[in-house]
Design a protein around this motif. Structure first.
Motif, mmCIF file in Angstrom:
data_model
loop_
_atom_site.group_PDB
_atom_site.id
_atom_site.type_symbol
_atom_site.label_atom_id
_atom_site.label_comp_id
_atom_site.label_asym_id
_atom_site.label_seq_id
_atom_site.Cartn_x
_atom_site.Cartn_y
_atom_site.Cartn_z
ATOM 1 N N GLY A 1 0.783 -1.218 0.000
ATOM 2 C CA GLY A 1 0.000 0.000 0.000
ATOM 3 C C GLY A 1 0.818 1.273 0.000
ATOM 4 N N GLY A 2 2.133 1.131 -0.032
ATOM 5 C CA GLY A 2 2.961 2.310 -0.020
ATOM 6 C C GLY A 2 3.013 2.976 1.344
ATOM 7 N N SER A 3 2.674 2.235 2.368
ATOM 8 C CA SER A 3 2.722 2.791 3.714
ATOM 9 C C SER A 3 4.161 3.094 4.097
ATOM 10 C CB SER A 3 2.141 1.807 4.719
ATOM 11 O OG SER A 3 0.835 1.428 4.353
ATOM 12 N N PRO A 4 4.360 4.053 4.963
ATOM 13 C CA PRO A 4 5.719 4.332 5.415
ATOM 14 C C PRO A 4 6.245 3.162 6.224
ATOM 15 C CG PRO A 4 4.133 5.567 6.693
ATOM 16 C CD PRO A 4 3.377 4.931 5.573
ATOM 17 N N PRO A 5 7.546 2.959 6.205
ATOM 18 C CA PRO A 5 8.127 1.874 6.986
ATOM 19 C C PRO A 5 7.710 1.995 8.434
ATOM 20 C CG PRO A 5 9.767 2.864 5.567
ATOM 21 C CD PRO A 5 8.543 3.721 5.479
ATOM 22 N N GLY A 6 7.290 0.895 9.004
ATOM 23 C CA GLY A 6 6.791 0.955 10.363
ATOM 24 C C GLY A 6 7.853 0.758 11.420
ATOM 25 N N GLY A 7 8.929 0.126 11.072
ATOM 26 C CA GLY A 7 9.919 -0.202 12.085
ATOM 27 C C GLY A 7 10.918 0.909 12.296
ATOM 28 N N THR A 8 11.607 0.829 13.408
ATOM 29 C CA THR A 8 12.721 1.735 13.611
ATOM 30 C C THR A 8 13.939 1.141 12.928
ATOM 31 O OG1 THR A 8 13.488 0.626 15.587
ATOM 32 C CG2 THR A 8 11.790 2.305 15.872
ATOM 33 N N GLU A 9 14.982 1.931 12.803
ATOM 34 C CA GLU A 9 16.211 1.399 12.220
ATOM 35 C C GLU A 9 16.739 0.256 13.058
ATOM 36 O OE1 GLU A 9 19.141 4.295 10.782
ATOM 37 O OE2 GLU A 9 17.692 5.810 11.413
ATOM 38 N N GLU A 10 16.449 0.279 14.336
ATOM 39 C CA GLU A 10 16.977 -0.750 15.222
ATOM 40 C C GLU A 10 16.258 -2.084 15.092
ATOM 41 O OE1 GLU A 10 16.450 1.633 18.829
ATOM 42 O OE2 GLU A 10 18.506 1.086 19.243
ATOM 43 N N SER A 11 15.083 -2.099 14.503
ATOM 44 C CA SER A 11 14.336 -3.345 14.429
ATOM 45 C C SER A 11 14.861 -4.256 13.335
ATOM 46 C CB SER A 11 12.856 -3.062 14.187
ATOM 47 O OG SER A 11 12.623 -2.724 12.836
ATOM 48 N N GLY A 12 15.499 -3.665 12.344
ATOM 49 C CA GLY A 12 15.926 -4.440 11.191
ATOM 50 C C GLY A 12 14.871 -4.519 10.113
ATOM 51 N N TYR A 13 13.706 -3.940 10.386
ATOM 52 C CA TYR A 13 12.656 -3.929 9.359
ATOM 53 C C TYR A 13 13.142 -3.176 8.126
ATOM 54 C CZ TYR A 13 8.467 -2.478 6.855
ATOM 55 O OH TYR A 13 7.543 -2.245 5.880
ATOM 56 N N LEU A 14 12.918 -3.753 6.958
ATOM 57 C CA LEU A 14 13.288 -3.100 5.710
ATOM 58 C C LEU A 14 12.042 -2.955 4.838
ATOM 59 C CD1 LEU A 14 16.595 -5.020 4.851
ATOM 60 C CD2 LEU A 14 16.353 -2.764 5.936
ATOM 61 N N ALA A 15 11.743 -1.740 4.465
ATOM 62 C CA ALA A 15 10.574 -1.495 3.621
ATOM 63 C C ALA A 15 10.796 -2.031 2.219
ATOM 64 C CB ALA A 15 10.262 -0.004 3.569
ATOM 65 N N GLU A 16 12.044 -2.095 1.832
ATOM 66 C CA GLU A 16 12.386 -2.634 0.518
ATOM 67 C C GLU A 16 13.815 -3.168 0.589
ATOM 68 O OE1 GLU A 16 13.661 1.691 -1.353
ATOM 69 O OE2 GLU A 16 11.702 0.829 -1.810
ATOM 70 N N PRO A 17 14.196 -4.002 -0.361
ATOM 71 C CA PRO A 17 15.555 -4.539 -0.342
ATOM 72 C C PRO A 17 16.597 -3.420 -0.400
ATOM 73 C CG PRO A 17 14.182 -5.764 -1.878
ATOM 74 C CD PRO A 17 13.387 -4.557 -1.452
ATOM 75 N N ILE A 18 17.722 -3.640 0.255
ATOM 76 C CA ILE A 18 18.769 -2.623 0.281
ATOM 77 C C ILE A 18 20.095 -3.223 -0.170
ATOM 78 C CG2 ILE A 18 17.660 -1.278 2.105
ATOM 79 C CD1 ILE A 18 19.621 -2.517 4.093
ATOM 80 N N SER A 19 21.014 -2.331 -0.472
ATOM 81 C CA SER A 19 22.353 -2.751 -0.875
ATOM 82 C C SER A 19 23.073 -3.420 0.287
ATOM 83 C CB SER A 19 23.150 -1.514 -1.318
ATOM 84 O OG SER A 19 24.535 -1.810 -1.332
ATOM 85 N N PRO A 20 23.904 -4.424 -0.013
ATOM 86 C CA PRO A 20 24.728 -5.031 1.039
ATOM 87 C C PRO A 20 25.699 -4.033 1.662
ATOM 88 C CG PRO A 20 24.686 -6.405 -0.926
ATOM 89 C CD PRO A 20 24.055 -5.098 -1.303
ATOM 90 N N PHE A 21 25.881 -2.899 1.024
ATOM 91 C CA PHE A 21 26.816 -1.892 1.522
ATOM 92 C C PHE A 21 26.086 -0.740 2.224
ATOM 93 C CE2 PHE A 21 28.718 -4.005 -2.128
ATOM 94 C CZ PHE A 21 29.935 -4.408 -1.612
ATOM 95 N N ALA A 22 24.785 -0.861 2.381
ATOM 96 C CA ALA A 22 23.994 0.227 2.961
ATOM 97 C C ALA A 22 24.376 0.480 4.414
ATOM 98 C CB ALA A 22 22.504 -0.120 2.877
ATOM 99 N N ASP A 23 24.282 1.739 4.807
ATOM 100 C CA ASP A 23 24.539 2.123 6.193
ATOM 101 C C ASP A 23 23.230 2.019 6.964
ATOM 102 O OD1 ASP A 23 25.600 3.069 8.525
ATOM 103 O OD2 ASP A 23 25.522 5.178 7.927
#
Ligand SMILES: [Zn+2]
Length: 184
Positions: free
Chosen positions: A35-57
């Motif tokens: 639904g295009g909702s904003p990511p619900g998790g905090t950065e600390e949860s590990g939740y990813l709204a979409e796949p990220i680069s293996p080099f992402a910070d």
């Protein structure tokens, strides 16, 4: 190094659950909410709204066990040289987030027994300890299945072609994949 370490987890728990419910998330692959909702998790949860680069910070990456992260980086560079882009669909997860995934899977599959074939507990999940990473997209996971052993990265479960752990020394042969996550 961890710029959000002081932030209290759980603040956005409800919205995280809402996103999970809205999504088609079933197993250990974190998928984007449709639904295009904003990511619900905090950065600390590990939740990813979409796949990220293996080099992402991102804590999902920076929170990985250093040896796994280094192996992942080496693999991603070599895959890129082969013309294959590796992305991370899930990496480090908080125990709370893992529990949310398990709770969601139990609702999805109707029983804890069936859910455990796909989602482990916070106590057992290697994602919670930073020792597992999920790789996408399909061509990336396929590349890793075929080449991961060069970096010590092995497909752990036969039913999850995307889930890799550092199980052998680089160049050794990976052990046979276990049937599923419920096998330990
Ligand atoms: Zn996984």
């Amino acid at each position: 190094m961890d710029r959000v370490a002081h932030r209290r987890p759980g603040v956005t728990l409800l919205s995280t659950v809402a996103v999970l419910l809205a999504g088609t998330l079933a197993g250990c692959t974190a998928t984007a909410s449709p639904g295009g909702s904003p990511p619900g998790g905090t950065e600390e949860s590990g939740y990813l709204a979409e796949p990220i680069s293996p080099f992402a910070d991102d804590w999902a990456i920076t929170g990985l066990e250093p040896g796994l992260r280094a192996a992942l980086h080496a693999a991603a560079e070599d895959a890129a040289a082969d013309g294959v882009e590796l992305v991370v669909t899930s990496g480090r997860r908080s125990a709370g987030y893992q529990q949310e995934l398990l709770d969601h899977a139990i609702r999805e599959y109707g029983s804890e027994e069936e859910a455990r074939r796909w989602v482990s507990t916070p106590e057992l999940s290697r994602h919670v300890t930073g020792e597992a990473v999920d790789i996408g997209y399909t061509d990336g996971a396929d590349w890793m299945v075929r080449n991961g052993a060069r970096y010590g990265l092995c497909q752990t479960y036969a039913n999850e072609m995307w889930h890799f752990e550092r199980m052998v020394a680089p160049g050794e042969v990976c052990p046979a994949a276990r049937p599923d996550a419920s096998a330990g």
